[in-house]
Design a protein around this motif. Structure first.
Motif: not given
Length: 575
Positions: A544, A513, A538, A549
């Motif tokens: 992240i 990410g 993310d 999320v």
């Protein structure tokens, strides 16, 4: 505000994509054959011949996409979640081989069974959906450090014993100083429930006004000094560590390790709010960690049940080729098979920012926005080792989690240095055949994609590199499991590489990410320059991690309904 969204769940992306469903969650997906498509074309409402539609089309069934879709269904929206693969869950899905059920990603959870304003965002979403998630509780994991190997327990007192033995009295004093400074800040960091946030001015009603009394109470309780410290919540955590004059090498290294496990960056790159929230969860009296009884796939199954319970639809093997733009607005998606699906209200992308960009036609976005995406730094990728083996010769008191750090001087973010190991069958024996164990070891977002870029997965060069780069994982497993473990006795042995991530997760460069450091940048919001196109996951705020999320998916869902509907949901679940 950001703290209650922190990612205190270790998240590693997918290893492989198998058509066989985990036995623990198989029934959840097969029973709904009337609502889950096997070919990407069922059962979507027809608006006219050859065209399908929904109020909201969600691209991707990762945790963020499922949370968004399920909450939208809860809000009585006609929502369709499209998944490219044959199992939902994205990086969090489980897969089965020879009776072994493997987690492909998240393995360390906390707060899944908590309720109320301070609960894990994922727990709040499940509460809103009326779904429960049975979990096994535990409070320790094994760590293997240059200073020695020991069982680390969460909680306010046990860790002090480890510090005194392996780091010395100065480390104990500095740890006490750190906890004394940051734990009082946790009430402010946890004051706003993630489900109260939305991406428009309606947040003044659903969050600011609704929770102003609790925020004010938190600041009063902290006093002037604590309230001043709360201003650092959105600054790098290293600034708090530095301001306290903490210099003990073990303390600095341990804090860096915790930060890296949370967000993929060290303490100089993680928001103070994220770390403070984690400390409040892991170092308070009576705290525990949790593992879903049926593995991470049970989390996905619960979200799918919630989606379907309220009339939402999930279509598997539905590969989105591009997002369709008409008159400057996102109006739907086109699948690889050529089918067009119209979105009456919005398209929500659960893909990464880079992969979402690739779904759009050239010129659809301003050059400045495209440049911003393309210059956003990326975390590296992963190496994975999934094993199924006989438990004979393995200690009966084996811990579920193990963390190996080979060299502090190289840094916790160095490649081939930190290995994470999960043996979930310790707590959930049903994940493996009787008398067997299932294991997942991985390098957490530290494997350079550049080593693998351009290799042919069928070539000898690829296979040799795979062998070489996985050796650190095997050695860590042997260290954790002891002499009773033998490589040659493994009944299942799978190695995943960054190319595996790129291929199966549809992730640019197989990345974990965005590597956005606190104080140097912020995670993007959920809207885009294109009307009716939103993003979750993310690549968006808060970042992240599974809780993060989940929160992003909830924020997008809330933003697509009226303030009154949003408030009614908060009332219904006691927030």
């Amino acid at each position: 505000m950001a703290a209650n969204f922190c990612g205190w769940t270790l998240q590693a992306p997918i290893l492989c994509n198998f058509s066989r469903r985990p036995s623990s969650v198989r029934s959840s997906f097969i029973r709904s054959s009337s609502s889950i498509s096997s070919n990407g074309n069922l059962p979507i409402k027809e608006s006219f011949p050859g065209e399908a539609e929904a109020d909201v089309v969600v691209i991707g069934s990762g945790i963020g996409g499922l949370c968004c879709g399920a909450l939208l269904a809860r809000y009585n929206q006609d929502v369709l979640v499209l998944e490219s693969h044959d199992l939902p869950g994205g990086a969090a899905h489980s897969f089965e081989i020879k009776g072994y059920n493997f987690d492909s990603g998240p393995s360390l959870f906390s707060g899944l069974q908590s309720r109320g304003p301070q609960a894990n965002p994922l727990a709040q979403v499940l509460d809103a959906l009326g779904e429960s998630l049975p979990c096994a509780k535990y409070d320790s994991w094994m760590v293997y450090l240059p200073e020695g190997d020991f069982l680390s327990r969460i909680g306010p007192t046990d860790f002090f014993k480890d510090l005194e033995k392996y780091a010395g009295p100065n480390a104990v004093q500095e740890w006490e100083k750190l906890l004394g400074a940051i734990l009082p800040l946790s009430s402010a960091a946890m004051a706003l429930p993630p489900l109260s946030i939305r991406g428009d001015l309606g947040v003044l009603s659903t969050a600011a006004a609704r929770y102003a009394p609790s925020l004010l109470k938190s600041f009063i309780k902290m006093g002037p000094k604590g309230a001043l410290g709360a201003t650092k919540l959105l600054r790098p955590f290293s600034e708090i560590v530095d301001s306290l004059g903490l210099k003990d090498p073990f303390i600095r290294n341990w804090v860096d390790l915790l930060a890296f496990l949370l967000a993929g960056v060290k303490s100089d790159g993680i928001l103070s709010a994220e770390m403070i929230y984690m400390f409040a969860e892991w170092y308070k009296p009576g705290c525990t960690l949790e593992y879903p009884i049926d593995g991470s796939g049970a989390v996905v199954a619960a979200l799918v049940r919630g989606l379907e319970k309220f009339g939402g639809r999930l279509s598997l093997k539905s590969h989105v080729e591009n997002i369709v733009i008409e008159n400057g607005r996102a109006v739907g998606v086109k699948l690889r098979n050529g089918q067009f699906i119209r979105a009456r209200k919005a398209v929500v992308s659960n893909a990464s920012m880079w992969d979402t960009l690739n779904l759009l036609p050239p010129g659809a976005l301003p050059d400045s926005y495209v440049t911003g995406v393309n210059t956003t730094p990326q975390c590296e990728s992963f190496m994975h080792l999934h094993l199924g083996f006989d438990a004979e010769g393995i200690a009966d008191d084996l811990e579920i989690h193990h963390i190996v750090v080979n060299d502090w001087d190289r840094g916790v973010d160095a490649d081939q240095n930190v290995v994470l190991i999960s043996v979930p069958s310790v707590l959930s024996p049903n994940l493996a055949p009787p008398g067997k164990h299932v294991l997942h070891a991985y390098l957490p977002g530290t494997e350079p994609f550049s080593l693998w870029e351009g290799l042919d997965r069928r070539s000898a060069e690829y296979k040799n590199l795979k062998y070489q780069r996985s050796e650190v994982l095997w050695k860590a497993v042997e260290r954790a499991l002891g002499p009773g473990f033998k490589r040659e006795k493994c009944e299942v042995s799978l190695v995943g590489t960054p190319l595996t991530h790129q291929r199966f997760l549809r992730r640019t460069r197989g990345t974990y990410g965005p590597a956005i450091e606190a104080g140097k940048g912020t995670f993007p919001g959920h809207s885009t320059p294109i009307p009716q196109l939103l993003c979750c996951g993310d690549s968006t705020f808060p970042g992240i991690g599974v809780p993060a999320v989940a929160a992003s998916g909830a924020i997008v869902a809330n933003s697509l309904v009226t303030v009154s509907k949003h408030s009614e949901l908060l009332d219904a679940i006691g927030l």
